[in-house]
Enzyme design. Structure first.
Site, PDB file in Angstrom:
ATOM      1  N   GLY B  33      84.184 121.057  50.589  1.00  0.00           N
ATOM      2  CA  GLY B  33      83.777 122.288  51.217  1.00  0.00           C
ATOM      3  C   GLY B  33      82.936 122.017  52.427  1.00  0.00           C
ATOM      4  O   GLY B  33      81.810 121.557  52.318  1.00  0.00           O
ATOM      5  N   THR B  34      83.486 122.275  53.557  1.00  0.00           N
ATOM      6  CA  THR B  34      82.668 122.095  54.738  1.00  0.00           C
ATOM      7  C   THR B  34      83.358 122.705  55.934  1.00  0.00           C
ATOM      8  O   THR B  34      84.544 123.005  55.900  1.00  0.00           O
ATOM      9  CB  THR B  34      82.433 120.600  54.985  1.00  0.00           C
ATOM     10  OG1 THR B  34      81.394 120.458  55.929  1.00  0.00           O
ATOM     11  CG2 THR B  34      83.672 119.949  55.534  1.00  0.00           C
TER      12      THR B  34
END
Lengths: 306, 245
Positions: B33-34
């Site tokens: 997640g980024t």
């Protein structure tokens, strides 16, 4: 409807039970339709045509079970633990469709690419289908399933209109669709529709999918290209957009999504729904837009270097 | 194995990859997640990233650093597993410094990318998960380098699709520095708005011939509330409009 002939409606005796969600585990689950005549036995014996008959679906015989003809006719709900045919590829909603509400009505836009795995099966598909003069539906998921369900929805809405003399509201249409899709939850059917329309209470945008979701909102984008479209839409969507601005925003959002997403592309379809009904913009090939955009960026580069 | 990226992709892609290759079962499906982004323009290279470290649904750290400076003219954007990224950034910094001491000049950005790629190659096929974008300025020219990594299709799902569309719209060579900053910030903000695994603050680095400069970390919560106020104002406008048709 030709569909009924294919499903050999007239040959089968009809069975009915009161439909209730709590009895979903039981065998007989007739299809809820807008047709209230279905729910009374007395009517059924007298109905000659299909108008009183709920929709039955021909479910192909499954490998491990006995042939379809021997199966009790009322249990057309597909058994959830059955072995099914191996899918040729994993179904992903390879598409970009979007819809949003603004002061001038509802805009619905979609690309036109139908993909099957890595192949572009058809570059010119209609993903936005009008249901009646004030409602269009954008589809994503399995193309075949969507086409079928659009036809079924058109049929049901038309029947309601003929029987009751007024059009079903969009929220009720969504609820009807959702309850029709419910028996297929957990099967491989894959349908995600966005109903965009205008009814007595104003513009409406409702997302219905075969997983059971039914969501009303102001902006929806569905499909593999939806994150790209959301980025553009979130940035510039305002209530107070003019019609031209809204159309160009929708077009831009679909264009950006088709630029980055491999499963979206080819052309863009745009529908604008107002209180007077829907109007369709001419289908536009995004290839032109891509070259224009490239040229514009190249020109800016040259300007700055001077 | 056929990869089709769905919109709720990250865990599922990693899981399918794992089924083929893993020996030790993972404690939880690793989610990447980024949001990190970088682009070149006439004023140098602009790099921006969010600051949320997530761990399968939990926000492990709301203030992590995803843009790691390697030397005065090179920063690395990291995504994938934070632990792996931090380690490899240190290893790369060490190797580049050694190169500089031995040869008397800095290694170019593409050279650094090639070096990193070769260092990661033995780990191809393992659970190592590093996707780095190197942004730097070498000698007279900018050179954002991209390293290929152990996990094959990493580049696709790390870069946030939400940010991509905004960058595509606004980025062109002739941007001024302020315009570039605001586009980078907007792109990260939009990604954090829609993506559950990105959020908290935004970091921005601007690399020019004189080296990198860092903008103060900005909490996107403020921006979110500003926008919410604006939308609320719109809603009251909207209620006043009568649907007379």
């Amino acid at each position: 409807m030709a569909l009924e002939d294919v499903c050999s409606f007239k040959e089968r005796p009809v069975q009915h039970k009161w439909f209730s969600f709590s009895s979903l585990g039981d065998a007989a689950i007739p299809f809820p339709t807008s047709d209230c005549y279905n729910l009374r036995y007395s009517r059924l014996e007298t109905s000659e045509n299909n108008c009183g008959v709920p929709l039955h679906f021909f479910i192909p015989p499954l490998p491990h079970s006995s042939s379809f003809i021997n199966r009790p006719l009322s249990s057309f709900c597909p058994p959830k633990n059955s072995m099914t045919v191996q899918k040729p590829f994993r179904l992903a909603h390879g598409t970009t469709t979007l819809g949003f509400i603004f002061q001038g009505g509802v805009i619905a836009a979609a690309d036109t690419r139908a993909s099957a795995g890595g192949l572009v099966a058809c570059p010119a598909v209609h993903k936005i289908t009008p249901i009646h003069s004030h409602l269009v539906v954008t589809s994503s998921g399995s193309g075949a399933d969507c086409m079928l369900w659009e036809r079924i929805l058109i049929r049901e809405i038309r029947l309601y209109q003929l029987r009751h003399g007024h059009r079903l509201s969009i929220r009720a249409t969504a609820k009807l669709l959702s309850s029709m899709l419910h028996p297929f939850k957990g099967t491989e059917m894959c349908v995600a529709l966005t109903l965009c329309g205008w009814d007595k209470s104003g513009p409406k945008l409702i997302y219905v999918c075969s997983d059971g979701a039914r969501l009303q909102g102001d902006v929806f984008s569905v499909g593999s290209g939806s994150p790209y479209a959301y980025g553009v839409l979130d940035r510039e969507l305002r209530w107070s957009l003019s019609k031209g601005e809204a159309i160009s925003l929708a077009r831009e959002a679909v264009f950006r999504a088709t630029h980055r997403d491999a499963y979206s592309g080819n052309n863009v379809d745009l529908f604008h729904i107002t209180a007077q009904g829907w109007s369709q913009r001419k289908r536009e090939d995004l290839k032109e837009e891509y070259y224009r955009d490239k040229e514009k960026k190249g020109k800016k580069k040259n300007d700055k270097l001077k | 194995m056929y990869f089709i990226f769905e919109e709720n992709g990250p865990e599922s892609t990693f899981e399918t990859y794992n089924i083929k290759h893993s020996s030790v079962p993972l404690p939880f499906p690793m989610a990447h997640g980024t949001t990190t982004l970088a682009f070149m323009f006439q004023g140098g290279v602009m790099a921006a990233a969010d600051t949320r470290s997530s761990c399968s649904g939990l926000v492990a750290c709301p203030a992590s650093q995803k843009i790691l400076p390697i030397h005065s003219h090179l920063v690395g954007l990291t995504s994938g597993t934070s632990a792996d990224c931090a380690l490899w950034k240190r290893i790369l910094a060490r190797e580049l410094r050694l190169y500089q001491l031995r040869h008397g000049r800095r290694l170019s950005t593409s050279g650094a990318a090639k070096l990193l790629s070769h260092m990661l190659h033995p780990f191809k096929g393992t659970e190592l998960c590093v996707a780095a974008t190197l942004c730097g300025w070498d000698g007279g020219e900018t050179g954002p380098g991209n390293s290929t990594n152990a996990k094959v299709s990493l580049a696709k799902d790390e870069r946030s699709p939400y940010a991509y569309s905004i960058l595509d719209q606004g980025v062109h060579w002739g941007l001024t520095v302020d315009e570039a900053k605001s586009i980078a910030r907007e792109a990260v903000y939009r990604a954090t708005y829609r993506d559950a695994y990105s959020g908290n603050c935004v970091d921005m680095y601007h690399i020019t011939s004189k080296g990198w400069t860092r903008r103060n970390r900005e909490d996107l919560k403020e921006e979110y509330y500003r926008e919410k106020e604006r939308r609320k104002h719109e809603k009251t406008e909207r209620r006043d409009v009568a649907f007379s048709d």
